[in-house]
Design a protein around this motif. Structure first.
Motif, PDB file in Angstrom:
ATOM      1  N   ILE A 642       0.630  -1.328  -0.291  1.00 24.33           N
ATOM      2  CA  ILE A 642       0.188  -0.062  -0.092  1.00 24.33           C
ATOM      3  C   ILE A 642       0.631   1.648  -0.406  1.00 24.33           C
ATOM      4  N   PHE A 643       1.856   1.588   0.637  1.00 20.75           N
ATOM      5  CA  PHE A 643       3.399   2.586   0.508  1.00 20.75           C
ATOM      6  C   PHE A 643       3.710   2.419  -0.702  1.00 20.75           C
ATOM      7  N   ALA A 644       4.396   1.297  -1.055  1.00 19.41           N
ATOM      8  CA  ALA A 644       4.442   1.203  -3.180  1.00 19.41           C
ATOM      9  C   ALA A 644       4.052   1.635  -3.695  1.00 19.41           C
ATOM     10  N   LYS A 645       2.443   1.205  -2.952  1.00 18.90           N
ATOM     11  CA  LYS A 645       1.697   1.950  -4.446  1.00 18.90           C
ATOM     12  C   LYS A 645       1.007   3.217  -4.813  1.00 18.90           C
ATOM     13  N   ASN A 646       0.894   3.557  -3.059  1.00 16.63           N
ATOM     14  CA  ASN A 646       0.448   5.112  -3.049  1.00 16.63           C
ATOM     15  C   ASN A 646       1.514   5.931  -2.921  1.00 16.63           C
ATOM     16  N   LEU A 647       3.447   5.690  -3.363  1.00 19.89           N
ATOM     17  CA  LEU A 647       4.167   6.885  -3.506  1.00 19.89           C
ATOM     18  C   LEU A 647       4.999   7.308  -2.662  1.00 19.89           C
ATOM     19  N   ALA A 648       4.925   6.113  -1.619  1.00 19.72           N
ATOM     20  CA  ALA A 648       4.966   7.130  -0.171  1.00 19.72           C
ATOM     21  C   ALA A 648       6.653   6.195   0.364  1.00 19.72           C
ATOM     22  N   ASN A 649       7.547   6.504   1.078  1.00 19.01           N
ATOM     23  CA  ASN A 649       8.683   6.463   0.565  1.00 19.01           C
ATOM     24  C   ASN A 649       8.729   6.748   2.331  1.00 19.01           C
ATOM     25  N   VAL A 650       8.629   4.653   3.128  1.00 19.38           N
ATOM     26  CA  VAL A 650       9.244   4.565   4.197  1.00 19.38           C
ATOM     27  C   VAL A 650      10.324   5.005   5.136  1.00 19.38           C
ATOM     28  N   MET A 651      10.937   6.120   5.833  1.00 25.42           N
ATOM     29  CA  MET A 651      11.619   6.446   6.604  1.00 25.42           C
ATOM     30  C   MET A 651      12.059   5.649   7.487  1.00 25.42           C
ATOM     31  N   ALA A 652      11.118   5.243   8.066  1.00 23.22           N
ATOM     32  CA  ALA A 652      11.212   3.901   9.531  1.00 23.22           C
ATOM     33  C   ALA A 652      10.701   3.153   9.560  1.00 23.22           C
ATOM     34  N   LEU A 653      10.706   2.177  10.019  1.00 24.67           N
ATOM     35  CA  LEU A 653       9.304   1.342  10.381  1.00 24.67           C
ATOM     36  C   LEU A 653       9.932   0.472  11.859  1.00 24.67           C
ATOM     37  N   GLU A 654       8.791   0.700  12.977  1.00 25.85           N
ATOM     38  CA  GLU A 654       9.253  -0.598  14.550  1.00 25.85           C
ATOM     39  C   GLU A 654       8.240  -0.871  14.279  1.00 25.85           C
ATOM     40  N   GLN A 655       8.432  -2.402  15.084  1.00 25.97           N
ATOM     41  CA  GLN A 655       7.012  -3.302  15.645  1.00 25.97           C
ATOM     42  C   GLN A 655       6.929  -3.040  17.071  1.00 25.97           C
ATOM     43  N   VAL A 656       5.676  -2.672  17.101  1.00 32.58           N
ATOM     44  CA  VAL A 656       6.180  -1.694  18.793  1.00 32.58           C
ATOM     45  C   VAL A 656       6.075  -2.604  19.322  1.00 32.58           C
ATOM     46  N   THR A 657       4.333  -4.219  19.147  1.00 34.76           N
ATOM     47  CA  THR A 657       3.409  -4.535  20.253  1.00 34.76           C
ATOM     48  C   THR A 657       3.295  -5.769  19.502  1.00 34.76           C
ATOM     49  N   ARG A 658       3.462  -7.185  19.709  1.00 34.02           N
ATOM     50  CA  ARG A 658       2.760  -8.346  19.061  1.00 34.02           C
ATOM     51  C   ARG A 658       2.050  -9.145  20.374  1.00 34.02           C
ATOM     52  N   ASP A 659       0.778  -8.701  20.356  1.00 33.67           N
ATOM     53  CA  ASP A 659       0.004  -9.406  21.640  1.00 33.67           C
ATOM     54  C   ASP A 659      -1.078 -10.124  20.354  1.00 33.67           C
ATOM     55  N   THR A 660      -0.962 -11.953  20.133  1.00 30.63           N
ATOM     56  CA  THR A 660      -1.728 -12.198  19.240  1.00 30.63           C
ATOM     57  C   THR A 660      -3.344 -12.447  20.002  1.00 30.63           C
ATOM     58  N   PRO A 661      -4.336 -11.731  18.704  1.00 32.13           N
ATOM     59  CA  PRO A 661      -4.259 -11.824  17.031  1.00 32.13           C
ATOM     60  C   PRO A 661      -2.966 -10.292  16.067  1.00 32.13           C
ATOM     61  N   PHE A 662      -2.774  -9.499  17.200  1.00 28.97           N
ATOM     62  CA  PHE A 662      -2.148  -8.415  16.599  1.00 28.97           C
ATOM     63  C   PHE A 662      -0.775  -8.159  16.905  1.00 28.97           C
ATOM     64  N   GLN A 663      -0.293  -7.342  15.172  1.00 27.16           N
ATOM     65  CA  GLN A 663       1.445  -6.948  15.607  1.00 27.16           C
ATOM     66  C   GLN A 663       0.772  -5.337  14.985  1.00 27.16           C
TER      67      GLN A 663
END
Length: 696
Positions: A642-663
């Motif tokens: 979705i980011f690529a399709k909308n021409l948005a450059n990802v500068m930083a990505l951090e996984q904050v939590t992983r609590d099944t069933p969500f990330q």
């Protein structure tokens, strides 16, 4: 296979007023329609509906149900139509046959979707007339009895799995334990053939070495109760193979460690005798703590009533004992079917409530996976009982929380829950309830279900209601974003847009209403040109293509600053062109630019506030988002797409939590302006991979 006269005689035995001619006509009709069709066993196909009808006579059901059983496959597998059935047998039989027929005609769908659609139609038909369920359960039971004739192992496994996951629990849910046990045994034989063979062999060994031990224990129990002047019937049996296997799996023990292989049933004259018998047993043999259950005072949701206890017999042998009246036994074995036969189709209140909850789940489910998940939760039985402060009793699955309890009481109460007291103490909403807890729900007028609740609720009703509320809320937010974008699009048109033009555009785009239009714009399902062309046909003919801004090209200018004064964009709120902005100027420092609604503005109370705005050609800035993905393969890939399709450059990505069933991820994106960021947010919210997306 029952002959024609045998079937009619069985019906006439318990219903002398049954229409013999109509029953005969139905028998002949199914034989003629199925003609030369054969089953996998090589038997004539019509033997199957005749056997299903025989199962219905065993339950002493009315003639309409018997005729429905005889005809239940004619519309699906022959040239007969519902109109033919109605003409020959009346509207009531036609309605019942149609209800059963709809359950099996979804073969072209993928397996999960087909199963879900099958189940949806099943539940809806069942809610209208429970006899549809009774015929379908008998149909499935007879098919399971002949399952071994099917040559393809994968097909046998699929049918057995469907039986184990849906039909056996449904039989249990309406109290038809006799059907449930046989379905489970037959399905278990197909799904776990090695385990089935091992347990069956061990039971055979016990039988050979038993030396009449079961009969001896039954006799000892009967003598002890007779000495207390109790007139009872006592019978003993081995536990079912599937029940033993499940206990081995749950407790992680071997067959030799399963100590309560034998179970005994005591039938008494009345309820008082049941409690007297239990007292005698506990006085005569050692009672095993934690194994006593009183389903007479608090019946199961399906109407099951009995006392359950466990005793330490001689030589340290554990035995299970069930104590009930003869009337309870009849109802326990055949549940709602027994009730129907004697009460002319009136359903017990517990059954009505359960059906109502199931239909609510059907209505709330978003897709096939959700429907199967919620319904399986709703029909499995391992339950506790919790009370309202006024003494109302609600059965819930083990592990249920105050939120599950609130939704069980009423959907509106669940939706407005903000807190709970358990036994008078304030406790977190994720606290598992115990048997007998008194739960008081605290409501909030403006409260709404929270997405995080899905991490701990266990009932299908609660999960379905929460997901529906979250979807509606997100839809409203997307529509609100779409309204803002619509105003921007309309401002670029050569004429003022009124309600008439909007209505015409909705019609041209094939949408239902204005809300649907705003949602489609907000979710990026329509681009600007499509909307403009729908509003004013021909308006985009000479419109130049919008430039694709280079992602690294940032042109930021701020109006309202004195020439030469430096500024920087605040990292707390990451303003982007299009946001309403203000400046904070402190002595000796440059101007810090914030969004007007930044929560950190309170810290700048000693600074000079400047009224600022973006320069006309400002574009390119960092936007921050929090995205909650479903924890399953491919969701991170879909978000990146979705980011690529909308021409948005990802500068930083951090996984904050992983609590099944969500990330949960926090993302820093290079975007052109607020409209660009809004489109990305809308696209994320419209994705099935994304549970929630918001700017931070």
């Amino acid at each position: 296979m029952l002959r024609q006269y045998e079937l009619v005689e069985k019906v006439k035995e318990y219903d002398p007023d049954a229409d013999e001619a109509l029953l005969n006509r139905a028998y002949v009709y199914t034989v003629q329609k199925h003609g030369s069709q054969k089953r996998a066993s090589g038997d004539p196909y019509f033997s199957h509906p005749v056997e299903v009808a025989g199962l219905m006579t065993d339950l002493k059901l009315d003639q309409e149900t018997i005729i429905t059983a005889l005809l239940h496959d004619t519309v699906e597998d022959t040239l007969a139509t519902i109109e033919d059935v109605e003409h020959n047998f009346g509207p009531e039989v036609a309605r019942l046959v149609d209800g059963v027929t709809k359950l099996s005609k979804i073969d072209a769908m993928p397996e999960d979707e087909r199963a879900a659609e099958n189940l949806r139609k099943f539940l809806l038909a069942m809610s209208e007339d429970i006899r549809v369920l009774l015929v379908k359960l008998a149909d499935r039971l007879h098919n399971m009895r002949t399952l071994h004739f099917i040559k393809k192992p994968e097909k046998r496994q699929r049918i057995a799995r469907e039986t184990m996951e849906i039909y056996a629990p449904l039989a249990e849910r309406v109290g038809m334990y006799e059907y449930m046990r046989e379905m489970q045994a037959l399905a278990f034989e197909q799904l776990e053939p090695e385990a089935y063979a091992t347990i069956t062999g061990r039971l055979e060994q016990i039988r050979n070495q038993d030396g009449g031990q079961v009969d001896a224990i039954a006799l000892a129990i009967k003598q002890a109760l007779s000495e207390a002047d109790l007139n009872v019937e006592v019978s003993g049996r081995e536990k079912q193979t599937y029940s033993i296997w499940r206990k081995m799996a749950e407790r992680h023990v071997s067959f030799d460690q399963v100590s309560d292989i034998m179970a005994f049933r005591i039938l008494c004259e009345d309820e008082i005798d049941c409690y007297r018998a239990m007292g005698v047993l506990h006085k005569t043999w050692q009672f095993i703590p934690g194994r006593f259950k009183d389903y007479i005072s608090t019946p199961k949701n399906n109407g099951y009533r009995s006392l359950h206890t466990a005793l330490m017999y001689e030589n340290s042998m554990r035995v299970e004992v069930q104590i009930r009246t003869r009337e309870m036994h009849r109802t326990n074995e055949f549940g709602l079917a027994a009730h129907w036969a004697y009460k002319q189709g009136e359903r017990p209140d517990g059954q009505v409530g359960w059906l109502r909850d199931l239909i609510e789940i059907v209505d709330a489910s978003h897709d096939a996976e959700e429907l199967l998940e919620h319904t399986r939760m709703a029909i499995y039985q391992d339950r506790i009982f919790a009370f309202t402060p006024k003494g109302g009793l609600f059965p819930l699955p083990k592990g249920a929380t105050p939120v599950d309890f609130a939704f069980a009481v009423h959907t509106d109460l669940g939706a407005h829950t903000v807190g709970a007291k358990i036994n008078g103490r304030h406790m977190p909403l994720r606290t598992p309830l115990n048997n007998g807890d008194v739960v008081e729900i605290i409501k909030g007028g403006d409260a709404q279900p929270q997405l995080s609740w899905l991490g701990f609720v266990v009932t299908g009703k609660a999960r379905a209601a929460i997901r529906r509320s979250v979807r509606l809320k997100e839809r409203a937010e997307v529509a609100e974003l779409g309204t803002k974008l619509f105003d921007e699009i309309a401002a670029r048109l050569p004429t003022r847009i009124g309600k008439k033009a909007t209505r015409a555009a909705i019609k041209r785009l094939g949408l239902e209403d204005e809300e649907a239009l705003m949602y489609a714009i907000g979710a990026a399902k329509l681009d600007d040109r499509e909307v403009m062309e729908a509003l004013v046909p021909g308006s985009t003919a000479n419109l130049a293509e919008e430039p694709d801004w280079p992602q690294q090209d940032r042109v930021i200018s701020i109006k309202g600053l004195t020439a030469g004064v430096g500024f920087h964009l605040a990292e707390c709120c990451h303003p982007v062109p299009g946001d309403r902005i203000v400046g904070l100027r402190k002595a000796g420092e440059g101007v810090e630019v914030h969004t007007i609604d930044c929560l950190q503005l309170a810290s700048g109370i000693d600074a000079d506030w400047l009224d600022l705005s973006w320069g006309r050609r400002s574009h390119g800035a960092l936007g921050r988002m929090r995205v909650i993905l479903y924890d399953r393969p491919g969701t991170l890939y879909e978000m990146a797409g979705i980011f690529a399709k909308n021409l948005a450059n990802v500068m930083a990505l951090e996984q904050v939590t992983r609590d099944t069933p969500f990330q949960t991820y926090e993302v820093e994106l290079e975007v052109q302006d607020l409209a660009h960021l809004t489109r990305i947010t809308s696209a994320l919210r419209a994705s099935d991979a994304v549970a929630q997306a918001e700017r931070i």
